[in-house]
Scaffold this motif. Structure first.
Motif, PDB file in Angstrom:
ATOM      1  N   GLU A   1       0.795  -1.237   0.000  1.00 56.30           N
ATOM      2  CA  GLU A   1       0.000   0.000   0.000  1.00 56.30           C
ATOM      3  C   GLU A   1       0.818   1.273   0.000  1.00 56.30           C
TER       4      GLU A   1
ATOM      5  N   ASP B   1       6.521  -4.862  13.003  1.00 51.35           N
ATOM      6  CA  ASP B   1       5.909  -3.621  12.504  1.00 51.35           C
ATOM      7  C   ASP B   1       4.673  -3.226  13.306  1.00 51.35           C
TER       8      ASP B   1
ATOM      9  N   ASP C   1       6.861   8.466   8.540  1.00 54.07           N
ATOM     10  CA  ASP C   1       7.564   7.433   7.768  1.00 54.07           C
ATOM     11  C   ASP C   1       8.959   7.903   7.397  1.00 54.07           C
TER      12      ASP C   1
HETATM   13  C1  GZL Z   1       4.153   1.555  10.327  1.00 56.55           C
HETATM   14  C2  GZL Z   1       3.511   0.829   9.165  1.00 56.55           C
HETATM   15  C3  GZL Z   1       2.650   1.758   8.387  1.00 56.55           C
HETATM   16  C4  GZL Z   1       3.428   2.894   7.706  1.00 56.55           C
HETATM   17  C5  GZL Z   1       2.625   3.055   6.457  1.00 56.55           C
HETATM   18  O1  GZL Z   1       4.994   0.703  11.031  1.00 56.55           O
HETATM   19  O2  GZL Z   1       2.717  -0.248   9.636  1.00 56.55           O
HETATM   20  O3  GZL Z   1       2.017   1.016   7.340  1.00 56.55           O
HETATM   21  O4  GZL Z   1       3.513   4.062   8.470  1.00 56.55           O
HETATM   22  C6  GZL Z   1       2.387   1.611   6.073  1.00 56.55           C
HETATM   23  O5  GZL Z   1       3.265   3.774   5.432  1.00 56.55           O
HETATM   24  O6  GZL Z   1       1.415   1.485   5.112  1.00 56.55           O
END
Ligand code: GZL
Length: 323
Positions: free
Chosen positions: A44, A121, A257
């Protein structure tokens, strides 16, 4: 400050060690090649592309056999991928949960199959910490707080209302929930700051553009855009310019980001402040995978080290950026 505070959190996290239990996947760990099943969110955003590249390259470097799936941002696809990895008897499963809730059932199936799980993440909201060995990723609340702290300082001379519109990430996702709460908790301390609209753009450039177009139509005075990621900020910039306004000047833009496209916009003065969210988790994931399968103790939580950039800092850092 941001870096120091994160390192402190990181060190604290390292100190809260948990016994990993030394379980190995149904396929065993042993001296055989490790097989890691990774269920990715999707493709994405620029951040996600960099994250995928990091995981794939690090697996190759680490000599780990990687099975990889792209869920196109759908939880049911991630759950299907995890079930498939269980059937294939991989040694370990890692994934970035697209949303925080709804994982207990499938993670219990992995646990019953004696396949350890690592979260990367994004976090999950399950109270059962035995469902995964560790969570490697950013502190999104801190990221929201950094955005708010910079804005409070940047607008300290402002006398009237400062109208903020917020472009939220994917509904239900940990980064969306936490970046929203971290930001709002600090902003509410100053009555001049008004979050006049907040809506999801699903972390995509097209989503950010569409939502910003609607915000511009229904709000005559917008002073600030707080975007939960660069892709939505860049979409918002397109909408702002199409409306004949100057991003970074007529409307202050804050993003998260620090991808190359975001940092380029910041260096050009179109984004005023970026909070870094490091996608390069591959090496740490492979190291944690080997440690878990070797029965070594791993921290419950591994926080990635990140920083922030204003426009001048982004311009200086841009040539050396890895993503
Ligand atoms: C953050 C990640 C997020 C980013 C987006 O760790 O999960 O998902 O900030 C990404 O850019 O789509």
């Amino acid at each position: 400050m941001f870096k120091k505070s994160l390192v402190a959190v990181g060190l604290a996290a390292v100190l809260t060690l948990t016994a990993c239990g030394g379980s190995t996947g149904a396929g065993g760990g042993g001296s055989d090649e490790i097989t890691l099943g990774f269920a990715q969110v999707g493709a994405e955003s620029g951040w996600r592309t960099a994250n995928t590249k990091s995981i794939q390259e690090s697996a190759k470097t680490a000599g780990i056999n990687l099975k990889f799936s792209d869920a196109q941002q759908k939880q049911e696809n991630q759950i299907k991928a995890i079930r498939s990895y269980i059937q294939q008897k991989v040694d370990l499963i890692a994934f970035s949960p697209v949303v925080e809730s709804g994982w207990d059932t499938v993670l219990k199936e992995a646990k019953d199959a004696n396949i350890p799980v690592i979260l990367t993440d994004r976090a999950i909201d399950s109270p059962d910490k035995t469902l995964y060995k560790t969570f490697l990723g950013s502190d999104f609340v801190l990221e929201g707080q950094e955005a708010a702290k910079w804005l409070i300082k940047d607008k300290e001379a402002a006398t009237g209302d400062v109208n903020i519109v917020e472009l939220q990430g994917t509904t239900g996702a940990a980064p969306a929930n936490d970046r929203m709460s971290g930001f709002a908790d600090l902003i509410k301390a100053e009555s001049k700051f008004k979050i006049i609209a907040s809506q999801t753009g699903d972390f995509t450039r097209s989503g950010g553009k569409q939502v910003m177009e609607a915000f511009l139509k229904s709000n005559p005075k917008i002073d600030v855009v707080y975007a939960h990621n660069d892709d939505m900020a860049l979409g918002a910039i397109e909408a702002i310019e199409a409306a004949g306004k100057v991003p970074g000047k007529d409307i202050t833009i804050i993003s998260v980001d620090a991808t190359k496209d975001g940092m380029t916009a910041a260096a050009d003065g179109k984004i005023n402040f970026i909070v870094e969210c490091n996608p390069l988790l591959g090496d740490q994931l492979m190291d944690l995978t080997k440690k878990v399968l070797a029965g070594e103790t791993v921290p419950e939580r591994v926080v990635t080290v990140e920083t922030t950039f204003d426009s001048a800092q982004a311009k200086a850092a841009l040539p050396d950026r890895k993503y």
